[in-house]
Design an enzyme around this catalytic site. Structure first.
Site, mmCIF file in Angstrom:
data_model
loop_
_atom_site.group_PDB
_atom_site.id
_atom_site.type_symbol
_atom_site.label_atom_id
_atom_site.label_comp_id
_atom_site.label_asym_id
_atom_site.label_seq_id
_atom_site.Cartn_x
_atom_site.Cartn_y
_atom_site.Cartn_z
ATOM 1 N N ALA A 35 1.030 -1.095 0.064
ATOM 2 C CA ALA A 35 0.427 -0.226 0.025
ATOM 3 C C ALA A 35 0.764 1.257 0.365
ATOM 4 C CB ALA A 35 -0.988 -0.556 1.270
ATOM 5 N N LYS A 120 -7.230 2.701 9.404
ATOM 6 C CA LYS A 120 -8.617 3.551 9.228
ATOM 7 C C LYS A 120 -9.411 3.850 7.617
ATOM 8 C CE LYS A 120 -6.127 7.579 9.173
ATOM 9 N NZ LYS A 120 -5.164 6.788 8.733
#
Length: 418
Positions: A35, A120
């Site tokens: 990521a 999150k």
């Protein structure tokens, strides 16, 4: 000139942190997914932490994983995410996968006994959050640690900001979060409903989470939420503007935009307190017999989401003297007191706690995560109730906007735990 030098030096060190010698038995992290957020959120902060090594990474595309590992100095590459969870040498995992995969892989990691740093939003909706944070894997003797990576709450500037906030006395608050219009392509995963996309999902953990902390409670209801649909999938919001009602009647607002114009860049929080009677000592003046002093406090926290880059906390106290009990709104005398505070380290905040002025929010977060895993004192934390409350507020907003909640995972945690 000195402040400009400090700004430049601090931000250079954020991107080029000093290497710390590692302990004999550091915590070894695995990263699930190659990521783009991982370097900022874990890989760079780990360099300056003596008890953390980012050991292994896996991605759906093995070639991408190998290239990613070489670029970021990660020693090992696993073929699958599960291979990392099955690796006995890995203590912790960082999960920066698309939102819709958080629930499944967090539960799988906890089942494998790994400590979990979870990007999150923690999951896709409040139902998933309640199951995840209530998981039996988190109970019993010596359970693994689970933390939603709401990094800005760990920075000393947040502690200073909250020291001026009295949740029970807050009348209104507003939190805004912007992303420059060029940052994400129109087909980015943030616009894919099946992966838990949407501006509320991407920016809501900042804005909704901030409101819940300022008011000290989850909202009672979302009175209104206006959104604009993403081009790629109309079920995903590109921007939002929501209004909440909190216990005691407080009004909370939040706005976010994944394609914000140039005049909207700074993520800010605005807080207005109810007028309260304060002492002469608090006001710094003396008053005549039969008079009292009212104070209305206003606070603006600029760049709350990334305060390490630069920030300011402006506190404006508006005072007025009146006859005791006079509710007419007429003041005998009025004056204002202003101050601006900045805190890049806990030392600057007057708090006895480790930290450096160049530590980003993620480095402060990593410090507390490691402390928790090691059984040491933890000074800042995001518990399961905080994460559940944030998802409840995001769900409220989607319902008010008449948009579907993000889809619940088909992964069956109960079956997998038996």
């Amino acid at each position: 000139m000195a402040s400009l030098f400090g700004l430049a030096r601090r931000n250079w060190l954020i991107l080029n942190p000093p290497e710390s010698p590692k302990s004999a038995t550091p915590l070894r992290f695995g990263v699930l997914g190659a990521a783009g957020i991982a370097p900022q959120a874990l890989i760079l902060p780990a360099r300056s932490h003596p008890d953390v090594v980012v050991q292994i990474v896996a991605a759906r595309d093995p070639k991408k994983a190998k290239s990613y590992a070489q670029k970021h100095g990660i020693p090992e590459v696993a073929e699958t995410y599960q291979d990392i969870l099955d690796n006995p040498n890995i203590d912790c995992v960082y999960i920066p996968l698309p939102n819709g995969l958080h629930y499944e892989w967090a539960l799988r990691a906890l089942k494998a006994g790994k400590h979990v740093l979870l990007e999150k939003p923690s999951v896709n909706n409040a139902s998933e959050a309640e199951i995840l944070f209530g998981s039996p894997f988190l109970s019993g003797p010596d359970p693994p640690v689970l933390l939603e990576a709401v990094h800005y709450l760990f920075h000393p500037a947040w502690a200073v900001f909250m020291s001026y906030v009295t949740p029970a006395e807050v009348a209104s608050a507003k939190a805004v979060m912007w992303v420059p219009r060029w940052q994400f392509a129109i087909d980015d995963i943030r616009y894919r409903y099946d992966l838990g996309g949407g501006a509320l999902m991407d920016l809501g953990p900042y804005t909704a989470g901030a409101l819940a902390h300022v008011f000290g409670a989850v909202a009672v209801e979302c009175e209104e939420c206006v959104t604009q649909a993403a081009v790629y999938d109309s079920r995903c919001d590109r921007l939002f503007k929501a209004r909440y009602r909190f216990p005691g009647g407080g009004l909370g607002e939040m706005e976010g935009d994944l394609k914000a114009p140039l005049n909207r860049l700074s993520p800010d929080i605005y807080v207005v307190h109810k007028p309260i009677v304060v002492s002469s000592a608090d006001a710094g003046v003396t008053v005549s017999e039969g008079q009292e002093i009212l104070r209305t406090r206003r606070i603006k926290f600029s760049t709350f989401a990334q305060p390490a880059i630069m920030h300011s906390i402006q506190v404006t106290d508006e005072f007025g003297t009146r006859k005791i009990g006079d509710s007419s709104g007429k003041y005998i005398k009025e004056w204002t007191r202003n101050k601006t505070i900045k805190a890049y380290s806990f030392q600057e905040a007057g708090i006895d706690q480790p930290g450096e002025s160049h530590w980003p929010t993620y480095r402060y977060q990593l410090e507390q995560f490691v402390n928790k895993v090691r059984g040491r004192e933890v000074r800042q934390w995001v518990d399961g109730a905080d994460s559940i409350n944030t998802m409840k507020m995001i769900d409220m907003a989607y319902r008010a906007a008449k948009l579907p909640l993000r889809p619940t995972s088909e992964y069956k945690s109960v079956e997998d735990s038996t």
